[in-house]
Design an enzyme around this catalytic site. Structure first.
Site, PDB file in Angstrom:
ATOM      1  N   ARG A  17     -14.859 -26.438  17.985  1.00 27.21           N
ATOM      2  CA  ARG A  17     -14.466 -24.943  19.080  1.00 27.21           C
ATOM      3  C   ARG A  17     -14.826 -23.443  18.597  1.00 27.21           C
ATOM      4  NH1 ARG A  17      -8.158 -25.731  18.003  1.00 27.21           N
ATOM      5  NH2 ARG A  17      -8.576 -23.509  19.483  1.00 27.21           N
ATOM      6  N   LYS A  18     -15.115 -24.079  17.248  1.00 25.18           N
ATOM      7  CA  LYS A  18     -16.147 -22.531  16.704  1.00 25.18           C
ATOM      8  C   LYS A  18     -17.676 -22.106  17.475  1.00 25.18           C
ATOM      9  CE  LYS A  18     -12.952 -23.122  12.085  1.00 25.18           C
ATOM     10  NZ  LYS A  18     -13.098 -23.632  11.460  1.00 25.18           N
TER      11      LYS A  18
ATOM     12  N   ASP B 101     -18.203  -5.524  18.691  1.00 27.07           N
ATOM     13  CA  ASP B 101     -16.841  -6.204  19.293  1.00 27.07           C
ATOM     14  C   ASP B 101     -16.999  -7.570  20.526  1.00 27.07           C
ATOM     15  OD1 ASP B 101     -13.828  -7.890  18.529  1.00 27.07           O
ATOM     16  OD2 ASP B 101     -13.911  -7.046  20.954  1.00 27.07           O
TER      17      ASP B 101
END
Lengths: 194, 194
Positions: free
Chosen positions: A166-167, A121
């Site tokens: 936006r991804k 992450d």
């Protein structure tokens, strides 16, 4: 490329990290646990007494926003950090390495799968920041192929692989001895303009 | 339901955890960092000197295999653990709660997304064990819907939802104030019989 910190503070953090390791190593038979706990509490009290308030500390932590020596993955000011040693490659991808000790154990002799998730992450997010397209993590997917060994060097990679409106997508790996153990993909979404 | 540990050892672990918190709170302006580091190193040295060897400690950690007070999510013997307080529900699902402090911070004032991943990996695995169908984590998917707040109670759930041959699925959530912040799914695979 890991964040810069005053040497005496980095050494204090290292010492706290060493205490964490020693507590886990000593385990249920820790010698003089009550006396040593009193010493640790006295150290904590001294630090707390002269520390800024939590609000003030948080304000300082995030100025400037890109300096995060307090983070729990590679932060020299955070004893929770293994720590990872993180480098920025010429193509703005992330390369990192670490040796994980006993406190990070999941199955006997191997890294806790959740620590692999924590690390991925963190470095996937960093890869998007270094590529200049930062967003909030929306989805994280991890494939666990082999257990990650403790006590030996582990290599971590992460890179941004695509932007679609936006991804933002980024992928990465944790490997040991040249073999991929964990393969991860992150989807990040850039906030809408206000 | 959290693992049992000698009270003096739990207190030693709590004291080490408090040191971790105080080091992160004090940050770059930590008072007397060099002297306090020396005290911490002396505590670590004393623990290390009388601790079992790493091999011996690991042997004892895993006997019996289901007792894991050293784990980094809810282990009373691991200062890295927030810790979570984990309970087994009557239907064998997992319910847990925690208050996360400064060392676990990701974005300003919120939990590091990777810590959500660590927690979910742990409790999803526990849910499969409690349902009697344990396997190795093969895939973990996390949807991050809202940031998880620091400094207030967070609720965690996990339950096994299906078994298909060697494949086991479990789902879970992290919520705050009744609103889901993270939704996770885990796929576990039972080892083939030898």
């Amino acid at each position: 490329m890991s964040p810069h910190t005053e040497e005496s503070v980095a050494r204090l953090t290292d010492a706290a990290r060493r205490v964490v390791n020693a507590v886990v190593l000593a385990g249920p038979d820790a010698a003089d646990a009550t006396a040593l706990a009193a010493t640790l509490n006295a150290v904590a009290e001294e630090l707390e007494r002269r520390a800024p308030s939590r609000e003030e500390r948080m304000r300082r932590m995030w100025a400037p926003l890109d300096s995060r020596p307090h983070n729990l993955v590679d932060g020299p000011e955070n004893p929770l950090a293994p720590p990872l040693r993180i480098d920025r490659e010429q193509d703005d991808s992330v390369r990192a390495r670490a040796v994980f000790g006993l406190p990070y154990q999941g199955p006997p002799g191997f890294l806790h799968g959740g620590v692999s998730a924590l690390v991925m992450d963190h470095v996937l997010g960093l890869a998007t920041i270094w590529a200049g397209d930062t967003g909030m993590t929306a989805r994280l997917t991890l494939d666990f192929r082999r257990p990650v060994p403790l006590f030996e060097q582990v290599d971590v990679t992460a890179r941004q692989v695509g932007v679609d409106g936006r991804k933002i997508r980024a992928t990465g790996t944790i490997s040991a001895g040249g073999t991929d153990c964990v393969v991860a993909e992150g989807l990040f979404v850039t906030p809408r303009p206000a």
